[in-house]
Motif scaffolding. Structure first.
Motif, PDB file in Angstrom:
ATOM      1  N   GLY A  42      -3.853   9.563   9.663  1.00 59.06           N
ATOM      2  CA  GLY A  42      -2.707   9.701   8.776  1.00 59.06           C
ATOM      3  C   GLY A  42      -2.668   8.570   7.778  1.00 59.06           C
ATOM      4  N   ALA A  43      -1.560   8.462   7.072  1.00 60.44           N
ATOM      5  CA  ALA A  43      -1.403   7.432   6.036  1.00 60.44           C
ATOM      6  C   ALA A  43      -1.479   6.015   6.620  1.00 60.44           C
ATOM      7  CB  ALA A  43      -0.080   7.622   5.317  1.00 60.44           C
ATOM      8  N   ASP A  44      -1.162   5.859   7.910  1.00 59.22           N
ATOM      9  CA  ASP A  44      -1.150   4.551   8.568  1.00 59.22           C
ATOM     10  C   ASP A  44      -2.522   4.167   9.139  1.00 59.22           C
ATOM     11  OD1 ASP A  44       0.227   2.242   9.306  1.00 59.22           O
ATOM     12  OD2 ASP A  44       0.926   3.068  11.202  1.00 59.22           O
ATOM     13  N   VAL A  74      -5.730   3.687   3.831  1.00 59.04           N
ATOM     14  CA  VAL A  74      -4.854   2.821   3.045  1.00 59.04           C
ATOM     15  C   VAL A  74      -5.479   2.586   1.673  1.00 59.04           C
ATOM     16  CG1 VAL A  74      -3.873   0.485   2.971  1.00 59.04           C
ATOM     17  CG2 VAL A  74      -3.932   1.749   5.111  1.00 59.04           C
ATOM     18  N   ALA A  75      -4.641   2.413   0.674  1.00 58.20           N
ATOM     19  CA  ALA A  75      -5.123   2.159  -0.690  1.00 58.20           C
ATOM     20  C   ALA A  75      -6.162   1.036  -0.676  1.00 58.20           C
ATOM     21  CB  ALA A  75      -3.963   1.791  -1.601  1.00 58.20           C
ATOM     22  N   ARG A  76      -7.238   1.245  -1.410  1.00 55.33           N
ATOM     23  CA  ARG A  76      -8.383   0.336  -1.400  1.00 55.33           C
ATOM     24  C   ARG A  76      -7.992  -1.139  -1.603  1.00 55.33           C
ATOM     25  NH1 ARG A  76     -14.039   1.105  -2.088  1.00 55.33           N
ATOM     26  NH2 ARG A  76     -13.435   3.247  -1.775  1.00 55.33           N
ATOM     27  N   ALA A  91       0.817  -1.217   0.000  1.00 55.50           N
ATOM     28  CA  ALA A  91       0.000   0.000   0.000  1.00 55.50           C
ATOM     29  C   ALA A  91       0.850   1.267   0.000  1.00 55.50           C
ATOM     30  CB  ALA A  91      -0.930  -0.001   1.207  1.00 55.50           C
ATOM     31  N   ARG A  92       2.154   1.079   0.050  1.00 54.27           N
ATOM     32  CA  ARG A  92       3.106   2.203   0.077  1.00 54.27           C
ATOM     33  C   ARG A  92       2.857   3.141   1.265  1.00 54.27           C
ATOM     34  NH1 ARG A  92       2.606   1.638  -5.805  1.00 54.27           N
ATOM     35  NH2 ARG A  92       4.643   0.961  -6.545  1.00 54.27           N
ATOM     36  N   VAL A  93       2.675   2.528   2.432  1.00 58.70           N
ATOM     37  CA  VAL A  93       2.510   3.289   3.668  1.00 58.70           C
ATOM     38  C   VAL A  93       3.862   3.328   4.368  1.00 58.70           C
ATOM     39  CG1 VAL A  93       1.370   3.385   5.916  1.00 58.70           C
ATOM     40  CG2 VAL A  93       0.095   2.615   3.908  1.00 58.70           C
ATOM     41  N   ASP A  94       4.514   4.471   4.305  1.00 54.36           N
ATOM     42  CA  ASP A  94       5.825   4.646   4.926  1.00 54.36           C
ATOM     43  C   ASP A  94       5.668   5.254   6.316  1.00 54.36           C
ATOM     44  OD1 ASP A  94       7.171   3.702   2.646  1.00 54.36           O
ATOM     45  OD2 ASP A  94       7.020   5.690   1.706  1.00 54.36           O
ATOM     46  N   LEU A 106      -6.601  -6.408   3.857  1.00 57.44           N
ATOM     47  CA  LEU A 106      -5.471  -7.102   4.483  1.00 57.44           C
ATOM     48  C   LEU A 106      -4.837  -6.227   5.552  1.00 57.44           C
ATOM     49  CD1 LEU A 106      -3.613  -9.574   4.591  1.00 57.44           C
ATOM     50  CD2 LEU A 106      -2.194  -8.451   2.837  1.00 57.44           C
ATOM     51  N   PHE A 107      -4.661  -4.966   5.260  1.00 60.39           N
ATOM     52  CA  PHE A 107      -4.054  -4.034   6.200  1.00 60.39           C
ATOM     53  C   PHE A 107      -4.891  -3.935   7.479  1.00 60.39           C
ATOM     54  CE2 PHE A 107      -2.907   0.027   8.015  1.00 60.39           C
ATOM     55  CZ  PHE A 107      -1.561   0.166   7.740  1.00 60.39           C
TER      56      PHE A 107
END
Length: 127
Positions: free
Chosen positions: A83-85, A90-92, A25-28, A97-98
């Protein structure tokens, strides 16, 4: 000791899958967040389990403290801070899973905290 080992190894397995969801998901997390993940969330319980073979109470205490830290970090970042986390951001294609692994981590970290605390304060009665 079996319960401690089971909770630590289950936590590791779920963490690996959750990490894959983070990557996909490119969650940094940034440097500080990643340091916390590697030191407290991943290494802490494994170190505690290793220590528990020689010093059961100390190892259990390390597991309890690292799992408690992981629990707070995960719940705050996945469910409270927008936030992004956060599971809703998170990306759909990675969200299910996330979110499911984030929830499973919260459950196993709560269990690890309790199991670790019980092992750390267990009083042996004279026979």
């Amino acid at each position: 000791m079996r319960a401690l080992a089971a909770v630590v190894l289950t936590h590791l397995a779920i963490s690996v899958v959750h990490g894959a969801a983070h990557t996909g998901a490119r969650v940094d997390l940034g440097a500080a967040g990643m340091a916390f993940v590697y030191i407290v969330i991943l290494a802490g319980p494994l170190v505690g389990l290793g220590v528990a073979f020689r010093r059961p109470r100390l190892g259990a205490a390390i597991v309890a403290l690292s799992m408690a830290g992981a629990l707070v970090f995960g719940v705050v970042n996945h469910f409270f801070i927008q936030g992004a986390d956060h599971v809703a951001h998170v990306a759909r294609e990675w969200r299910a899973l996330f979110a499911s692994t984030a929830a499973l981590l919260a459950i196993i970290e709560a269990a690890g905290t309790v199991i670790g605390m019980r092992g750390a304060v267990r009083v042996r009665r004279p026979s």
